[in-house]
Write an enzyme that holds these catalytic residues in place. Structure first.
Site, short mmCIF file in Angstrom:
data_model
loop_
_atom_site.label_atom_id
_atom_site.label_comp_id
_atom_site.label_asym_id
_atom_site.label_seq_id
_atom_site.Cartn_x
_atom_site.Cartn_y
_atom_site.Cartn_z
N LYS A 92 0.83 -1.21 0.00
CA LYS A 92 0.00 0.00 0.00
C LYS A 92 0.86 1.26 0.00
CE LYS A 92 -4.12 -1.93 2.21
NZ LYS A 92 -4.92 -1.95 3.44
N LYS A 146 -5.98 -12.03 -6.02
CA LYS A 146 -7.16 -12.15 -5.16
C LYS A 146 -8.21 -11.11 -5.53
CE LYS A 146 -5.85 -9.02 -1.49
NZ LYS A 146 -5.60 -8.68 -0.11
N LYS A 202 -11.09 -4.99 -3.54
CA LYS A 202 -11.63 -3.71 -3.98
C LYS A 202 -10.56 -2.80 -4.53
CE LYS A 202 -16.05 -3.16 -2.88
NZ LYS A 202 -17.00 -2.38 -2.12
P1 TYM Z 1 -10.46 -6.75 5.17
O1 TYM Z 1 -11.54 -5.78 5.52
O2 TYM Z 1 -9.52 -6.38 4.07
O3 TYM Z 1 -11.12 -8.14 4.79
C1 TYM Z 1 -12.08 -8.78 5.62
C2 TYM Z 1 -11.87 -10.28 5.56
O4 TYM Z 1 -12.05 -10.77 4.23
C3 TYM Z 1 -10.94 -11.59 3.87
N1 TYM Z 1 -10.72 -11.49 2.41
C4 TYM Z 1 -10.66 -12.53 1.58
N2 TYM Z 1 -10.73 -13.86 1.79
C5 TYM Z 1 -10.63 -14.67 0.72
N3 TYM Z 1 -10.46 -14.21 -0.55
C6 TYM Z 1 -10.37 -12.89 -0.81
N4 TYM Z 1 -10.21 -12.45 -2.06
C7 TYM Z 1 -10.46 -11.99 0.28
N5 TYM Z 1 -10.41 -10.63 0.39
C8 TYM Z 1 -10.57 -10.35 1.70
C9 TYM Z 1 -9.77 -11.02 4.66
O5 TYM Z 1 -8.74 -11.95 4.79
C10 TYM Z 1 -10.45 -10.68 5.97
O6 TYM Z 1 -10.51 -11.82 6.81
N6 TYM Z 1 -6.96 -6.08 8.67
C11 TYM Z 1 -8.24 -6.70 8.41
C12 TYM Z 1 -9.31 -6.31 9.39
C13 TYM Z 1 -8.96 -6.50 10.84
C14 TYM Z 1 -8.93 -7.72 11.56
C15 TYM Z 1 -8.61 -7.37 12.90
C16 TYM Z 1 -9.12 -9.05 11.20
C17 TYM Z 1 -8.69 -5.50 11.72
N7 TYM Z 1 -8.47 -6.02 12.96
C18 TYM Z 1 -8.49 -8.35 13.89
C19 TYM Z 1 -9.00 -10.02 12.20
C20 TYM Z 1 -8.68 -9.66 13.52
C21 TYM Z 1 -8.71 -6.30 7.03
O7 TYM Z 1 -8.37 -5.26 6.53
O8 TYM Z 1 -9.62 -7.15 6.47
#
Ligand code: TYM
Length: 332
Positions: free
Chosen positions: A112, A195, A198
């Site tokens: 990023k 993957k 967005k």
């Molecule tokens: P975020 O908002 O990017 O994504 C939310 C969840 O979706 C999963 N994910 C996917 N899984 C499979 N294939 C894909 N193409 C795909 N795209 C997204 C992500 O792995 C995630 O589980 N940093 C985290 C949010 C967070 C968090 C936490 C998670 C903040 N604090 C504590 C667990 C525990 C995030 O940005 O996820």
């Protein structure tokens, strides 16, 4: 009961199918067997500039989608991260236990920040993983259901938990990632080697859960496959078809082998037509449930505030223990 914690960013528009299949679907299942905490990570969202009115809408929209996907406030705790100040309070302690180099090695940060350039990259983006570590540790979670892209952040979490425990005495369970192999990474429909995301994908490559069902069907029908004609799972040689099979298998609870048999001798068109129907049959009620939650924002806010109260009870106990162990004088 073991405890699970996970979070999702409030994004403009809606969640995508990768979010659902990779994470939220498991959250729904785990609320039956675990002491479950799920949150919308609005604090993490502002590591990239956000319009305030949009952020507020997106956070409510995200919460509505989680409920529409099947999270039940009677069975799990659903809340907004900014409603529980203990996350940021513990995050400071985590930052002071995290090496600068260790944080700089996080690949999501590297990707990023490389895209944005150093002047646009905030310190918040750099310390983002420390806040995520705090999110997990403040609930003393045992398992964290996420997709593959969060694995490195969870390794950091495990290291910090162990570091804290060895420096200050046993405090945190060392949390395990809960990542289902089959759905750990759902791929972009237009470029099935990356993957679904967005920020990276073109709109045609992402199934947005709140899209018009017609749009969803169209996107599936124009998914990139290969020049072969056989419907067979082979993630390396046939990533496009394999991705469609994964989505199909997960949403219907059918085995991949069964699907390969079902579509033996049939073309990609048949697979896509059927999958388009399966996905639209899933998103149609999901969309109307989301709209129902959004139609009554006061009721939605009440659910979130109750969730935050439950979350805070636990988080403030952990924070108290941590502050004591670190050596702060008991306060008012
Ligand atoms: P975020 O908002 O990017 O994504 C939310 C969840 O979706 C999963 N994910 C996917 N899984 C499979 N294939 C894909 N193409 C795909 N795209 C997204 C992500 O792995 C995630 O589980 N940093 C985290 C949010 C967070 C968090 C936490 C998670 C903040 N604090 C504590 C667990 C525990 C995030 O940005 O996820």
């Amino acid at each position: 009961r073991l405890r699970v914690l996970s979070g999702i960013q409030p994004t403009a528009g809606s969640f995508h199918l990768g979010n659902y299949l990779g994470a939220v679907r498991q959250w729904v299942a785990l609320q039956e067997t675990h002491d479950a905490f799920y949150m919308v990570v609005d604090l993490h969202a502002i590591t990239i500039p956000k319009d305030p009115a949009e952020l507020r809408d997106n956070s409510r929209m995200a919460a509505a989608q989680l409920l529409a996907a099947g999270l039940d406030p009677e069975r799990c705790t659903v809340f907004l991260q900014s409603h529980v100040p203990e996350h940021t309070q513990l995050s400071w302690v985590v930052e002071c236990l995290t090496g600068f180099g260790e944080a700089a090695r996080m690949t999501q940060f590297k990707d990023k920040s490389a895209k944005q350039g150093t002047d646009q990259t905030t310190v918040g983006l750099f310390t983002y993983p420390a806040l995520m570590v705090a999110d997990i540790l403040v609930y003393q979670a045992h398992q964290v259901p996420v997709g593959e892209d969060q694995r490195q952040h969870l390794e950091l979490t495990r290291n910090i938990a162990e570091r804290f425990n060895s420096r200050y005495g046993d405090t945190f369970p060392v949390p395990d990632p809960y990542i289902l192999k089959e759905t750990a990474k759902i791929y972009d429909l237009q470029d099935p080697t990356v993957k679904m995301s967005k920020s990276a994908s073109t709109p045609k490559g992402i199934i947005e859960l709140l899209d018009e069902p017609k749009t969803t069907a169209k996107k599936i029908k124009s998914a990139v496959t290969d020049t072969d004609t056989v419907i067979r799972f082979d993630a390396d040689k046939k990533p496009g078809v394999s991705n469609l099979l994964t989505i199909y298998a997960t949403l219907t609870g059918t085995g991949i082998t069964e699907l390969e048999e079902k579509y033996a001798g049939k073309g990609y068109g048949a697979l896509k037509t059927d999958l388009a129907e399966i996905v639209t049959d899933w998103v149609t009620p999901f969309r109307s449930r989301t709209q129902e939650y959004l139609a009554d924002p006061a009721a939605l806010d009440t659910i979130l505030i109750k969730g935050a109260e439950k979350a805070r009870t636990l988080a403030s106990e952990t924070l108290k223990t941590v502050y004591d162990k670190v050596g702060f004088v008991p306060g008012p």
